[in-house]
Every structure is written in C-alpha cells, then in structure tokens.
Design an enzyme around this catalytic site. Structure first.
Site, PDB file in Angstrom:
ATOM      1  CG  PHE A 284      -0.183  -0.321   2.511  1.00 39.78           C
ATOM      2  CD1 PHE A 284       0.539   0.627   3.189  1.00 39.78           C
ATOM      3  CD2 PHE A 284      -0.218  -1.611   3.010  1.00 39.78           C
ATOM      4  CE1 PHE A 284       1.226   0.317   4.357  1.00 39.78           C
ATOM      5  CE2 PHE A 284       0.458  -1.943   4.181  1.00 39.78           C
ATOM      6  CZ  PHE A 284       1.179  -0.962   4.856  1.00 39.78           C
ATOM      7  CE1 TYR A 285       4.752   1.492   3.379  1.00 34.16           C
ATOM      8  CE2 TYR A 285       6.762   0.730   2.329  1.00 34.16           C
ATOM      9  CZ  TYR A 285       6.020   0.949   3.470  1.00 34.16           C
ATOM     10  OH  TYR A 285       6.552   0.610   4.697  1.00 34.16           O
ATOM     11  CB  SER A 286       0.776   4.463  -3.860  1.00 34.47           C
ATOM     12  OG  SER A 286      -0.563   4.012  -3.801  1.00 34.47           O
TER      13      SER A 286
END
Length: 344
Positions: free
Chosen positions: A64-66
């Site tokens: 979920f790195y955005s």
C-alpha cells in the site's frame, strides 16, 4: 568499498546473512511526486552494491505504499528486478500487507491475508521471490495465533518463505513466535521514539533470536537536522499529517533534542544521520536500522553507517539525552496509539 557490519535474520531465516543496515523504499512512491525509475534504481543498486559477497541487503516495501494505498512501490520493484535481474538474489525482500484493499485498516481474515499475499506476488510479476511477508498492523478482531497460523499455511503452500510481524507488542511477538518462528519484527526505533514498549520488543526479540527491522532510525528525517521548520516539509508529504511535524510548537521544542545529538556527532566527526543509524544498530546484534533514501550517494552512506562504532561514553551520552529529554507529540496523529494501531 563494502560494508563491514553484517548480521543474520531470525527464525526460519536465521541462515540468511544481511547487511546491518537495510533500505526502506516507502517514500519513493508514497508521495505526490514519485521518484523517477532511473533515480530509484540507482539508489537501490547503491545499497546492494555496498554488500560483501554472499550478503544480501534487506529491502522493505508494502502492498500500500502510494497515496491511493495501491501497489506502486511493488510495481517499481518489479520494473527494477526486470531491468536488473541479478539483483533479485542479492536482496532480501520484506513486504507489509494484511490491510483492507485501498486503505490502512488491518484485516487478518484468512480471505484477506491470502488476497494480500496473492496481490503482492502479482505486482512483482515473478521478477522476485517474496522472501518475507508481515501484516503491517495487528488486527484486534483476530488473535495473533490465528494470524500467524494462517500465514504459516500460506508458507506451506509456497506463496512466500518467512513470516514477520510489525508494530506489535512484546507479548504478541512471543505469542506469534510460539506458533511459527518469526524471522523479523518491524518497529520504529530512534532517539525520539524510545517508548517503554520499544525496549520490551527489543529485549524479547533478542531473547527469541528474532531480527528487529528498525524503521525510521532518523525520525523520518527530523533527527538529521536538515529540517528547521514545518514549512521545510514539501506539500503533500505524509509527515505533514504527523503531530510532531505539523505542530509548530512541538517542532521547535524537539529541535533542541536534535541540537544535543548534533553535538555528539560533531565531536565524533560524523554526520547526525550516521550517528543515529549507528546508535540504533548498537541496540542488538540483530537490530537492523531501516533508513529510506531515493539518493544513491546517501543510500551508500547509510549502508556504511553501522560500521561506525560508538564508545561506551558516546552511547551513555545519547542515552542521557533520551532519558532526560521530553519529546512533545506522539509518533503519529496526536490522538493516541490506537488510531495508528500501534503496539498491537
């Protein structure tokens, strides 16, 4: 020039040698202006190229790195490994997941854990084996034993190799490790976030032979001394959501802590960043600081920081600062640990 400081992971990964400093990739994509591929790739390569032969660099990503909580970070990695396939075996890839799709709410249901691991592997497109999976937070709707048990089943199916935990309490770490050996636990460790439970997890992990992946060893950049005021943080940067960064009074108060650390660094002849990483690395044989950088030169410098050995007097001076200084503001949103699902 290769790093001198190496360590091993824990649990089922205890045979794997990694550099004493890892590389967090979060801010390459969790930003309104993601890092260009060629810049990100050079930064990743710089860290890996610092490793001695046969030693991997631990790289840390998440499903979920955005800003949209999508797989942009993993997609970046898949493009990296596609362009540089030799680097796949030179890195140990740890990925966080286990949250509801499109958000950060923990969901340790069997269906969602399978979905998360499957989505991570799909984003990697076969370019790299998923070495370690960890739930980003502990879901209070399920027992730790349940969560680790489900993940152990996915390991048996061959979907990934090793189990990690993240932002968990020492008691939860012990419970999880009793179900299946835990290779690493990821928690925040730095000079302005040394909470009682931080010490408890460090002590328990050492007792159980579990590696500690210590994220934010530089206090999300604050402890480097490069930030002078809240306005120095770019618009859209996630740190603007965190109380220590957004509150001007807290920001200015906490700068005094940075100044005290800078004095020790100057006397040592190193940068504050190198001092802070070396300090975190000193907290245990298997404690692995996890700074993040999109700059190749800085990534290489970070990788070598654990080679700086601090004397007892220097460590005592740092601990005196930590123990005597009252940091203003909590680690995340200023509304208590439960909102950020800390120490689950």
């Amino acid at each position: 020039m290769t790093v001198q400081s190496i360590t091993s992971l824990g649990g089922t990964a205890s045979h794997i040698k990694v550099g004493k400093v890892g590389h967090g990739l979060m801010m390459m994509t969790w930003t309104p202006n993601p890092t260009a591929d060629e810049v990100a790739f050079e930064a990743i390569k710089a860290g890996v190229d610092s490793m001695p032969p046969g030693v991997k660099m631990l790289v840390n990503s998440a499903e979920f790195y955005s800003p949209s909580f999508g797989p942009a970070n993993l997609e970046l990695l898949s493009r990296f490994y596609e362009k540089y396939p030799d680097y796949a075996e030179r890195t140990f890839l740890s990925v966080k997941g286990g949250t509801q799709p499109g958000g950060a709410t923990p969901d340790a249901s069997p269906e969602n854990l399978r979905r998360s691991v499957t989505a991570i592997n799909a984003a990697l497109r076969g370019t790299k084996r998923l070495d370690l999976f960890e739930c980003a937070r502990v879901d209070t709707h399920y027992s730790v034993e349940h969560m680790v048990g489900v993940l152990a089943g996915l390991v048996k199916e061959g979907l990934f190799d090793h189990i990690g935990m993240s932002e968990c309490s020492a008691a939860s770490l012990r419970k999880g490790n009793a179900v299946h050996p835990i290779a690493a636990v990821e928690i925040e460790v730095n000079a302005w976030s040394m909470e009682p439970e931080t010490k408890n997890v460090l002590k328990t992990a050492e007792e159980l032979g579990i590696a500690v992946v210590a994220y934010a060893p530089l206090g999300r950049g604050f402890l480097t001394g490069e930030l002078k005021k809240p306005e120095d943080i770019p618009e859209g940067d996630m740190r603007r959501n965190f109380v220590r960064f957004r509150n001007p009074e807290y920001f200015q108060h906490n700068l005094a802590l940075v100044d005290k650390l800078k004095e020790i660094a100057e006397a040592k002849g190193v940068t504050p960043a190198r001092l802070c990483i070396a300090f975190v690395a000193s907290l245990g044989d298997k404690v692995i600081p996890l700074p993040g950088s999109s700059n190749a030169k800085r990534t290489a410098e970070n990788a070598h920081s654990a080679d700086t050995k601090l004397t007892k007097e220097e460590l005592d001076a740092i601990w005196h600062i930590i123990d005597s200084y009252e940091v203003k503001g909590d680690r995340y949103f200023g509304v208590g640990s439960e909102a950020a699902h800390l120490w689950g």
